[in-house]
Each structure stands twice: as structure tokens, then as C-alpha cells.
Design an enzyme around this catalytic site. Structure first.
Site, PDB file in Angstrom:
ATOM      1  N   PHE A   1       0.478  27.300  39.392  1.00 22.06           N
ATOM      2  CA  PHE A   1       0.872  27.493  37.991  1.00 22.06           C
ATOM      3  C   PHE A   1       2.382  27.344  37.927  1.00 22.06           C
ATOM      4  O   PHE A   1       3.113  28.039  38.628  1.00 22.06           O
ATOM      5  CB  PHE A   1       0.460  28.881  37.488  1.00 22.06           C
ATOM      6  CG  PHE A   1       0.771  29.097  36.030  1.00 22.06           C
ATOM      7  CD1 PHE A   1      -0.113  28.683  35.047  1.00 22.06           C
ATOM      8  CD2 PHE A   1       1.963  29.698  35.636  1.00 22.06           C
ATOM      9  CE1 PHE A   1       0.175  28.874  33.705  1.00 22.06           C
ATOM     10  CE2 PHE A   1       2.257  29.889  34.304  1.00 22.06           C
ATOM     11  CZ  PHE A   1       1.362  29.482  33.331  1.00 22.06           C
TER      12      PHE A   1
ATOM     13  N   LYS B   1      11.478  35.219  35.301  1.00 23.90           N
ATOM     14  CA  LYS B   1      10.844  36.537  35.296  1.00 23.90           C
ATOM     15  C   LYS B   1      11.818  37.656  35.641  1.00 23.90           C
ATOM     16  O   LYS B   1      12.657  38.010  34.830  1.00 23.90           O
ATOM     17  CB  LYS B   1       9.605  36.526  36.190  1.00 23.90           C
ATOM     18  CG  LYS B   1       8.437  35.721  35.594  1.00 23.90           C
ATOM     19  CD  LYS B   1       7.155  35.920  36.351  1.00 23.90           C
ATOM     20  CE  LYS B   1       5.990  35.149  35.748  1.00 23.90           C
ATOM     21  NZ  LYS B   1       5.507  35.698  34.468  1.00 23.90           N
TER      22      LYS B   1
ATOM     23  N   ASP C   1       8.878  26.900  43.682  1.00 25.20           N
ATOM     24  CA  ASP C   1       8.738  27.631  42.432  1.00 25.20           C
ATOM     25  C   ASP C   1       8.658  29.114  42.782  1.00 25.20           C
ATOM     26  O   ASP C   1       7.623  29.615  43.220  1.00 25.20           O
ATOM     27  CB  ASP C   1       7.474  27.169  41.701  1.00 25.20           C
ATOM     28  CG  ASP C   1       7.191  27.957  40.427  1.00 25.20           C
ATOM     29  OD1 ASP C   1       7.816  29.023  40.218  1.00 25.20           O
ATOM     30  OD2 ASP C   1       6.321  27.527  39.648  1.00 25.20           O
TER      31      ASP C   1
END
Length: 404
Positions: free
Chosen positions: A138, A252, A223
Site C-alpha cells: 500500500f 504519518k 516506503d
């Protein structure tokens, strides 16, 4: 007349692309939240690994308040002091020479993928455009990033996907070897898949990808949107594996709750992003940069990073105890304070049922797919709060088992 928002108001006024829980949190402190009725909850979700220091951490509050009295936003026609301080700190603490600031993980990954293709175009030619990713990955919700992500459900129904994207099997180096060739411009991988089930990469897999990229003059993109900024017990997970990427994406927990993302790379690769090739309206926003700097400086302290492993072990011990009691988990995995507990097939795909029961018991947590419980709490969550939250999960599991 005053108006109190309700869960029903969401269905009335918001697009139906989310299905939030019934409770509406209105206040948070540390690893605890309170809803509109004043009911208290323990937070094991952390805003999906965003609130790395919990709610209303003093260092972040101080940074936000101080910057709010100076300047809130400047376009990238100008630079600003907080953005430069944040970029300098990220460079000093990582492999990177240059930083691109943005507002989210999707933006950071979009920038990384565009940079990789632009670098290959300028140094090798148009034919070197293949991007290799992995199933169950993702990488964000923009059309480019959902196409690169390895979960077709997120890209279906939106028309033709961008070309030149291939997907291998995570933790299967032979699968990657079949896809990576001289036309590959980049390989993008999560050192630990989050949405895909909280699955850490094996050291051999990441080491092998590094060598394949070197052999084919492709860029290796890590990532670390979800697994970075202290989650693994290191500031970034590549430090845990001792495998250095060419490009790293972060978001995040980078902003500690304030929208912030970053893409980091080397001088050699960064040079192809000349003026006008890419941008972000809110990238380097002074408010966000000031808060992110406070978050990075706090999380990267030896005290916080060292404490992650001790807290991780406490979570694992509780999960093992629950597994002995209910015989429900087939695997307990993860790194640091990003952990997953996968249900046995006999237990079924009951993750959301457990999540709902946990909320009723006073615990907010996550799933990663229908059969994996995901834990992404504050990196400084107190041991006694872990114990109390696990007692809530114990009661939730008991309710679900009783309804079997």
C-alpha cells in the site's frame, strides 16, 4: 442555536467512502481518549501509526503554539525557517542529502515515483520506466500510488491504470528477480507491510533487492510512511536492516498528528527535479514543519527509541497469553510498536467484530485486513496503560468467542 455533531451527521453530510465507528472522540491526552459522553478509551491505534507521541504531547503543543504566533503559511515562492530546520535535521539523521516536504504519505510516494522516472529518463532514456512493486503493498490513494500498490481493490473502477508497473511477491526474491531488468527505473517496497497484514521484510529480501537494483542501475525506494519515525525502534527501519535505499518516503508519525510528509534522497538523484518539475502547495508549511521538527527530535532521542523494544515485548507477552487462553492467533509479528496478530483460520475473518467489541470495552485499535489485529500505539505509551488496554482486548475476545 448550538449544534452537536453526531455519527448520523456523517452519513448526512460526508461522502460515504468511510464507515467510522459510532463513538466520536473529542479530547485526548497521552494514550487515552474521551468521547462526547465523557467515556474514556485506551488508544492502541495511534491514528494509524500517526500519533507517535500520543495526544497533546507537551513538546508538540509547545512547538505549535510558538509557531502559531509567528507565521502559519507561506507559498513555496518563499522558504521558511521551520522547513529548513526540519530538512536539515532529517539530512543529519539519515542517509539523505536532500528533502522534499509535502503533506501526506501519498504525496511523498507520488514524488518518489515521479523522481525515479525522471532520473531514469534523464540519465538512461525513455525506455527505462518500469516500476516494480509487490502484492499486498500500500503506497497511497492517488491514482499513481494505488496503481503501484499491490491491492487491486483500491484501483478498480477508475479507468486504465498507468503502464509500466509490475507486481511481485513480497519476501520472494526469485519473484522480484523475474521482474527487475535493465528497463526498471525503480523498485518500491515497504520494509514492513502495514495495510498488507503487518508483515516485516526478511533481511535477505531487502539485501537482495538492493543488489538487484545495483546490478540493473535501478533506484531502490523504501516506503516508510507507516513503519518509519521510531516504529521499528530505529528512527527509520532501513537502519534496522542496514540496507540503505536511494529514496525514502516518510509521513504519518513525522508530523506527530499534524499533516506532514517527506521524500528524501541523495544529491545525485535530486538534481533532476529542477525548478517547476514538481511541487506541493502545503509542502514545508511552517506550522507543520515546526511540529514535525519537535516530533523528530523527541522520537529520535535514545530514551524513546530504546523504550520501543521494551514496550513491544510487553505487547507480545500479552498477546501470547491471550493466544494461550483463546487459541486464536496463528502468528504474532511485526517490528517495534507496529505489531500484527493474525487469527487462525478456525477463528475466521473476525477482525472487525473484535474491533467493535474492543471499542465497547474501552479500547480503540485497528485491523489490517479481515483477519489481522494491528497495534500502532504511542511510542511512549506507559506500561500500565498497555496492561489496561490488553485487559480490554481480553474481554473483547471473550465476547467474540462466546458468540461463536
Amino acid at each position: 442555536m448550538s449544534w452537536t455533531p453526531t455519527r448520523e451527521a456523517f452519513d448526512q453530510y460526508m461522502l460515504p467512502n468511510y464507515s467510522p465507528q459510532k463513538v466520536i472522540p473529542v479530547r485526548g491526552e497521552g494514550s487515552r481518549l474521551w468521547d462526547q459522553e465523557g467515556r474514556e478509551y485506551i488508544d492502541f491505534a495511534g491514528g494509524i501509526a500517526v500519533n507517535g507521541l500520543g495526544h497533546c504531547h507537551p513538546a508538540l503543543m509547545e512547538a505549535l503554539k510558538a509557531q502559531s504566533e509567528k507565521v502559519w503559511h507561506l507559498s513555496n515562492v518563499y522558504t521558511n525557517e521551520p522547513a529548513l530546520r526540519l530538512a536539515r535535521t532529517l539530512v543529519e539523521k539519515t542517509f539523505a542529502d536532500k528533502v522534499f516536504l509535502c503533506s501526506s504519505g501519498a504525496e511523498a510516494n507520488e514524488a518518489a515515483l515521479k523522481l525515479a522516472r525522471r532520473y531514469a529518463h534523464d540519465t538512461a532514456g525513455e525506455q527505462k520506466n518500469r516500476i516494480v512493486s509487490f502484492r499486498q503493498s500500500f503506497h497511497g490513494r492517488t491514482f499513481f500510488t494505488v496503481s503501484v500498490g499491490g491491492q487491486p481493490k483500491y484501483s478498480q473502477g477508475f479507468g486504465p491504470v498507468p503502464g509500466g508497473i509490475k507486481h511481485g511477491t513480497y519476501n520472494d526474491l526469485d519473484s522480484a528477480r523475474e521482474l527487475i531488468n535493465d528497463d526498471t527505473c525503480a523498485v518500491i517496497v515497504e520494509p514492513m507491510q502495514g495495510e498488507g497484514g503487518v508483515t516485516p521484510a526478511t533481511p535477505e529480501f531487502l539485501e537482495g533487492l538492493r543488489k538487484l537494483c545495483d546490478d540493473h542501475k535501478a533506484l531502490l525506494i523504501f516506503d516508510e510512511v507507516q513503519c518509519g519515525v521510531g516504529r521499528s525502534g530505529h528512527l527509520y527501519a532501513y537502519m534496522h536492516y542496514n540496507v540503505t535505499p536511494d529514496i525514502l518516503t516518510s509521513a504519518k508519525a513525522l508530523g506527530g498528528g499534524f499533516p506532514m510528509g517527506a521524500m528524501m534522497t541523495t544529491d545525485e538523484i535530486a538534481r533532476v527535479f529542477v525548478v517547476g518539475t514538481h511541487g506541493s502547495t502545503y509542502g514545508g508549511n511552517p506550522l507543520g514543519s515546526a511540529v514535525a521538527l519537535a516530533a523528530v527530535e523527541t522520537i529520535s532521542s535514545p530514551e524513546v527509541l530504546k523504550g520501543v523494544e521494551a514496550r513491544s515485548q510487553r505487547f507480545r507477552e500479552h498477546l501470547q497469553r491471550l493466544n494461550e487462553k483463546y487459541d486464536c492467533f496463528s502468528d504474532i509479528r511485526g517490528l517495534g510498536l507496529l505489531l500484527g496478530a493474525e487469527f487462525k483460520p478456525s477463528f475466521g475473518e473476525r477482525g472487525r467484530e473484535v474491533l467493535a467489541a474492543a471499542t465497547e470495552e474501552g479500547l480503540m485499535m485497528l485491523v489490517a485486513g479481515p483477519n489481522v489485529l494491528r497495534f500502532a500505539p504511542s511510542l511512549v505509551i506507559e506500561p500500565e496503560v498497555i496492561d489496561a488496554g490488553m485487559a480490554c482486548l481480553d474481554r473483547a475476545l471473550a465476547r467474540v468467542v462466546a458468540n461463536s
